[in-house]
Design a protein around this motif. Structure first.
Motif, short mmCIF file in Angstrom:
data_model
loop_
_atom_site.label_atom_id
_atom_site.label_comp_id
_atom_site.label_asym_id
_atom_site.label_seq_id
_atom_site.Cartn_x
_atom_site.Cartn_y
_atom_site.Cartn_z
N LEU A 190 8.87 -3.88 9.05
CA LEU A 190 8.05 -4.03 7.85
C LEU A 190 6.60 -4.30 8.22
O LEU A 190 6.30 -4.81 9.29
CB LEU A 190 8.56 -5.21 7.00
N THR A 191 5.72 -3.99 7.29
CA THR A 191 4.34 -4.44 7.33
C THR A 191 4.10 -5.31 6.10
O THR A 191 4.91 -5.31 5.16
CB THR A 191 3.35 -3.26 7.32
N THR A 192 3.00 -6.02 6.08
CA THR A 192 2.70 -6.84 4.90
C THR A 192 2.53 -5.96 3.67
O THR A 192 2.90 -6.35 2.56
CB THR A 192 1.43 -7.67 5.12
N GLY A 193 1.98 -4.77 3.86
CA GLY A 193 1.80 -3.86 2.73
C GLY A 193 3.12 -3.40 2.14
O GLY A 193 3.27 -3.31 0.92
N THR A 194 4.09 -3.13 3.00
CA THR A 194 5.41 -2.70 2.53
C THR A 194 6.08 -3.81 1.73
O THR A 194 6.62 -3.58 0.65
CB THR A 194 6.31 -2.31 3.72
N VAL A 195 6.05 -5.03 2.25
CA VAL A 195 6.66 -6.16 1.54
C VAL A 195 5.96 -6.38 0.20
O VAL A 195 6.60 -6.61 -0.83
CB VAL A 195 6.59 -7.44 2.40
N GLY A 196 4.62 -6.29 0.22
CA GLY A 196 3.87 -6.49 -1.01
C GLY A 196 4.25 -5.51 -2.10
O GLY A 196 4.47 -5.89 -3.25
N SER A 197 4.36 -4.23 -1.74
CA SER A 197 4.68 -3.21 -2.74
C SER A 197 6.13 -3.27 -3.18
O SER A 197 6.45 -3.04 -4.34
CB SER A 197 4.36 -1.81 -2.18
N GLU A 198 7.03 -3.63 -2.27
CA GLU A 198 8.46 -3.67 -2.60
C GLU A 198 8.82 -4.90 -3.44
O GLU A 198 9.66 -4.81 -4.34
CB GLU A 198 9.30 -3.66 -1.32
N LEU A 199 8.21 -6.04 -3.13
CA LEU A 199 8.61 -7.29 -3.76
C LEU A 199 7.55 -7.85 -4.71
O LEU A 199 7.73 -8.93 -5.27
CB LEU A 199 8.96 -8.34 -2.70
N GLY A 200 6.44 -7.12 -4.88
CA GLY A 200 5.44 -7.53 -5.86
C GLY A 200 4.68 -8.78 -5.48
O GLY A 200 4.53 -9.69 -6.30
N MET A 201 4.19 -8.87 -4.26
CA MET A 201 3.41 -10.02 -3.84
C MET A 201 2.18 -9.55 -3.07
O MET A 201 2.09 -8.39 -2.66
CB MET A 201 4.27 -10.96 -2.96
N SER A 202 1.23 -10.45 -2.91
CA SER A 202 0.01 -10.10 -2.18
C SER A 202 0.31 -9.97 -0.68
O SER A 202 1.32 -10.47 -0.19
CB SER A 202 -1.05 -11.17 -2.39
N ARG A 203 -0.61 -9.33 0.05
CA ARG A 203 -0.44 -9.19 1.50
C ARG A 203 -0.42 -10.55 2.19
O ARG A 203 0.32 -10.78 3.14
CB ARG A 203 -1.55 -8.32 2.08
#
Length: 242
Positions: A190-203
């Motif tokens: 994962l990258t922070t961008g992937t987590v942000g887009s998948e789970l709806g949170m900031s980087r």
């Protein structure tokens, strides 16, 4: 129209925007065992529905034109102590969160709403209610492990037990942390961008959770250097978990 199941947990949605209230209703009723018994869009409607319906659970916003969610939360806790509250709001001010937790909110979920996050909380609430009812029907003494289990299902704001207090102190919510770990195990990296887009949170929030997984030994990270720009940190499952 679907027939209501008698054993469903009834939820009162208190939200001043009718469109958002309807979205919340649809999300809640997608979770097995839950039904929305009413929607209130202002203080008068909220107090009326509370008095008439006495719901076990309220999903509550913070911002209202005629009052505020913290005031309503205090009112609910004072007059309807058997009613639990999940705050679902765009409010992110630290003081608002602290006041809500101290007032006994079951959970605090920030908009925009991610369905998986809401579902996880509702499922925890259902387990909490089942355990409470079991104790009420067969009153007896309980062991520490049973108490810890109850509290761990009593919302992220009241979690106790080994390690949970430490997570809360770091600003790590256990339910969200589990979702990030689940996503990591599914994706492999994962990258922070992937987590942000998948789970709806900031980087920045995503980075905090990913770094926590590194600290806990559930992940490791590598620096990947692209052709342009700064290197990006890639988080991967620990090899023993693959």
């Amino acid at each position: 129209m679907n027939e209501r199941v008698l054993s469903d947990i009834e939820v009162l949605v208190i939200e001043d925007d009718p469109r958002i209230a309807e979205i919340n209703r649809r999300f809640i009723e997608k979770v097995d065992g839950f039904t929305v018994c009413a929607i209130a869009t202002n203080e008068f409607e909220a107090k009326l529905q509370l008095d008439v319906l006495r719901p076990p659970l309220v999903v509550l916003d913070v911002y209202f034109p005629d009052t505020d969610g913290l005031t309503l939360l205090s009112f609910i806790k004072q007059h309807y102590p058997d009613t639990d509250v999940i705050m679902l709001t765009a409010a992110k001010e630290a003081e608002t969160v602290v006041q809500a937790v101290r007032a006994g909110v079951f959970d605090f979920i920030v908009k925009p709403l991610v369905f998986e996050r809401l579902r996880a909380t509702l499922e925890e609430y259902a387990r909490f209610q089942q355990q409470v009812k079991a104790w009420q029907e067969q009153p007896s003494t309980v062991e520490q492990a049973e108490i810890d289990s109850l509290l761990q299902n009593a919302g992220t704001g009241r979690m106790t037990g080994t390690g949970v207090g430490e997570l809360w102190a770091k600003g790590i919510d256990k339910v969200t942390c589990d979702k990030v770990l689940e996503l990591l195990n599914r994706r492999g990296e994962l990258t922070t961008g992937t987590v942000g887009s998948e789970l709806g949170m900031s980087r920045s929030t995503a980075r905090r959770y990913l770094e926590h997984l590194v600290e806990s030994g559930d992940a490791h990270h590598d620096q990947v250097y692209g052709t342009v720009g700064r290197p990006e940190r890639i988080y991967r499952r620990q090899r023993g978990n693959e």
